[in-house]
Design a protein around this motif. Structure first.
Motif, mmCIF file in Angstrom:
data_model
loop_
_atom_site.group_PDB
_atom_site.id
_atom_site.type_symbol
_atom_site.label_atom_id
_atom_site.label_comp_id
_atom_site.label_asym_id
_atom_site.label_seq_id
_atom_site.Cartn_x
_atom_site.Cartn_y
_atom_site.Cartn_z
ATOM 1 N N THR A 25 -12.441 1.063 -8.209
ATOM 2 C CA THR A 25 -11.198 1.739 -8.593
ATOM 3 C C THR A 25 -9.993 1.226 -7.816
ATOM 4 O OG1 THR A 25 -11.601 3.505 -6.957
ATOM 5 C CG2 THR A 25 -12.453 3.841 -9.188
ATOM 6 N N TRP A 26 -10.189 0.200 -6.968
ATOM 7 C CA TRP A 26 -9.064 -0.299 -6.175
ATOM 8 C C TRP A 26 -8.052 -1.000 -7.078
ATOM 9 C CZ3 TRP A 26 -7.568 -5.475 -4.692
ATOM 10 C CH2 TRP A 26 -6.507 -5.488 -3.769
ATOM 11 N N ASN A 27 -6.797 -0.672 -6.862
ATOM 12 C CA ASN A 27 -5.710 -1.242 -7.654
ATOM 13 C C ASN A 27 -4.927 -2.232 -6.794
ATOM 14 O OD1 ASN A 27 -3.625 -1.844 -9.370
ATOM 15 N ND2 ASN A 27 -2.668 0.184 -9.269
ATOM 16 N N PRO A 28 -4.961 -3.534 -7.110
ATOM 17 C CA PRO A 28 -4.231 -4.526 -6.314
ATOM 18 C C PRO A 28 -2.742 -4.224 -6.195
ATOM 19 C CG PRO A 28 -5.732 -5.605 -7.832
ATOM 20 C CD PRO A 28 -5.705 -4.163 -8.218
ATOM 21 N N GLU A 29 -2.192 -3.552 -7.193
ATOM 22 C CA GLU A 29 -0.762 -3.246 -7.170
ATOM 23 C C GLU A 29 -0.413 -2.248 -6.063
ATOM 24 O OE1 GLU A 29 0.512 -1.981 -10.982
ATOM 25 O OE2 GLU A 29 0.097 -3.904 -11.968
ATOM 26 N N SER A 30 -1.445 -1.585 -5.514
ATOM 27 C CA SER A 30 -1.175 -0.626 -4.435
ATOM 28 C C SER A 30 -0.684 -1.322 -3.175
ATOM 29 C CB SER A 30 -2.440 0.182 -4.126
ATOM 30 O OG SER A 30 -3.466 -0.664 -3.605
ATOM 31 N N LEU A 31 -0.916 -2.633 -3.072
ATOM 32 C CA LEU A 31 -0.457 -3.377 -1.901
ATOM 33 C C LEU A 31 0.952 -3.947 -2.079
ATOM 34 C CD1 LEU A 31 -3.592 -5.370 -0.664
ATOM 35 C CD2 LEU A 31 -2.446 -3.439 0.426
ATOM 36 N N SER A 32 1.486 -3.841 -3.285
ATOM 37 C CA SER A 32 2.844 -4.325 -3.505
ATOM 38 C C SER A 32 3.833 -3.437 -2.755
ATOM 39 C CB SER A 32 3.164 -4.316 -4.999
ATOM 40 O OG SER A 32 4.484 -4.761 -5.233
ATOM 41 N N GLY A 33 4.529 -4.030 -1.801
ATOM 42 C CA GLY A 33 5.461 -3.265 -0.988
ATOM 43 C C GLY A 33 4.825 -2.509 0.162
ATOM 44 N N ALA A 34 3.499 -2.615 0.328
ATOM 45 C CA ALA A 34 2.831 -1.940 1.442
ATOM 46 C C ALA A 34 3.315 -2.517 2.762
ATOM 47 C CB ALA A 34 1.319 -2.101 1.326
ATOM 48 N N ARG A 35 3.508 -1.657 3.735
ATOM 49 C CA ARG A 35 4.031 -2.048 5.041
ATOM 50 C C ARG A 35 2.868 -2.274 5.999
ATOM 51 N NH1 ARG A 35 7.502 3.312 5.166
ATOM 52 N NH2 ARG A 35 5.405 3.955 4.503
ATOM 53 N N VAL A 36 2.715 -3.520 6.455
ATOM 54 C CA VAL A 36 1.524 -3.928 7.197
ATOM 55 C C VAL A 36 1.908 -4.506 8.552
ATOM 56 C CG1 VAL A 36 -0.542 -5.389 7.177
ATOM 57 C CG2 VAL A 36 0.377 -4.490 5.012
ATOM 58 N N LEU A 37 1.272 -4.007 9.603
ATOM 59 C CA LEU A 37 1.361 -4.608 10.935
ATOM 60 C C LEU A 37 0.033 -5.277 11.220
ATOM 61 C CD1 LEU A 37 2.444 -5.194 13.761
ATOM 62 C CD2 LEU A 37 1.893 -2.828 14.397
ATOM 63 N N LEU A 38 0.062 -6.591 11.443
ATOM 64 C CA LEU A 38 -1.147 -7.387 11.614
ATOM 65 C C LEU A 38 -1.101 -8.134 12.942
ATOM 66 C CD1 LEU A 38 -3.726 -8.838 10.604
ATOM 67 C CD2 LEU A 38 -2.243 -10.386 9.321
ATOM 68 N N THR A 39 -2.100 -7.916 13.786
ATOM 69 C CA THR A 39 -2.148 -8.586 15.087
ATOM 70 C C THR A 39 -3.055 -9.811 15.026
ATOM 71 O OG1 THR A 39 -4.061 -7.382 15.997
ATOM 72 C CG2 THR A 39 -1.896 -6.310 16.175
ATOM 73 N N GLY A 40 -2.853 -10.727 15.985
ATOM 74 C CA GLY A 40 -3.638 -11.959 15.998
ATOM 75 C C GLY A 40 -3.418 -12.760 14.737
ATOM 76 N N ALA A 41 -2.150 -12.854 14.302
ATOM 77 C CA ALA A 41 -1.853 -13.341 12.957
ATOM 78 C C ALA A 41 -1.505 -14.819 12.882
ATOM 79 C CB ALA A 41 -0.685 -12.534 12.371
#
Length: 246
Positions: A25-41
């Protein structure tokens, strides 16, 4: 023995039915505009995760120690479709850095939907030589800095009903020789975040906690350590670098 065979057969059928009827049921569009902090990037797994988030149109704050590498990753993220990308140079061996990183991310993104913790400290594969200072340093980078980041970011994740993703290792589940300090930090992550997940549920706070258990990987740093172990496990054979993978 016949009973065991029948049980295994039933379990196999049930597993097959589950796989057949399962719907993602995961919708790829849910990541559009998602605010992400990623370490070790700036390299390895963190770099690849940055690119994947970018292809879905996320907004990113990347952090690591090397500015040139971060700039390179940022540029590619923009090419792949990230809506916005910022980076913040930070050394997680410093106890003050996690708070600064989160403050920067909140300032630039206006909140957080995903906190992805991926940075690790370098620890050579060798017999432990009673070097307590190295264990303390590794615990700060691989464990305590994770706690500092989560502590600072949790209010924002609670507000957004966001997700906390922790990149761990198989050695956090199964102890292995030649990696005692590193294994200790990963066991600490496993215990802490398993407990935190339960506490968030008990407090009815809608923040998901996902711990990713990785086995052998083919990143540059991992392959370098593997070659060292294959050649020799004598102390000092591979050198000792007091820095973390960024």
């Amino acid at each position: 023995m016949m009973l065991l065979g029948k049980v295994l057969c039933v379990l196999g059928v049930l597993a097959g039915l589950l796989a057949f009827f399962w719907r993602d049921t995961w919708n790829p569009e849910s990541l559009s505009g998602a605010r992400v902090l990623l370490t070790g990037a700036s390299a390895g797994i963190g770099e690849e995760m940055a690119y994947h988030y970018s292809t879905f149109g996320a907004e990113l704050v990347l952090t690591a120690r090397r500015e040139a590498a971060l700039q390179r990753v940022k540029e590619k993220c923009m090419e792949l479709g990230a809506k916005r990308v910022f980076y913040f140079m930070a050394d997680m061996a410093s106890p003050e850095e996690p708070q600064k990183v989160v403050q920067f991310a909140l300032q630039k993104l206006g909140g957080l939907d995903y906190l992805v913790l991926n940075h690790i400290g370098w620890s050579p594969f060798e017999m432990w030589d009673r070097d307590v200072a190295h264990v303390q340093w590794l615990m700060q980078v691989n464990f305590l800095s994770y706690l500092g980041l989560v502590s600072a970011a949790l209010p924002a994740l609670e507000e957004s009903k966001g997700s906390l993703v922790v990149v761990s290792s198989l050695v956090g589940r199964i102890a292995t020789p030649f990696a005692a300090p590193y294994t200790a930090t990963k066991f600490a992550l496993e215990g802490f975040f398993a407990s935190l997940r339960q506490e968030l549920v008990m407090q009815q706070k809608e923040v998901s906690v996902t711990v990713c258990i990785l086995g052998l990987i083919d990143t540059e740093s991992a392959l370098k350590k593997t070659r060292c172990v294959h050649g020799s496990i004598r102390r000092g054979a591979c050198g000792r670098n007091r820095s973390y993978k960024s």
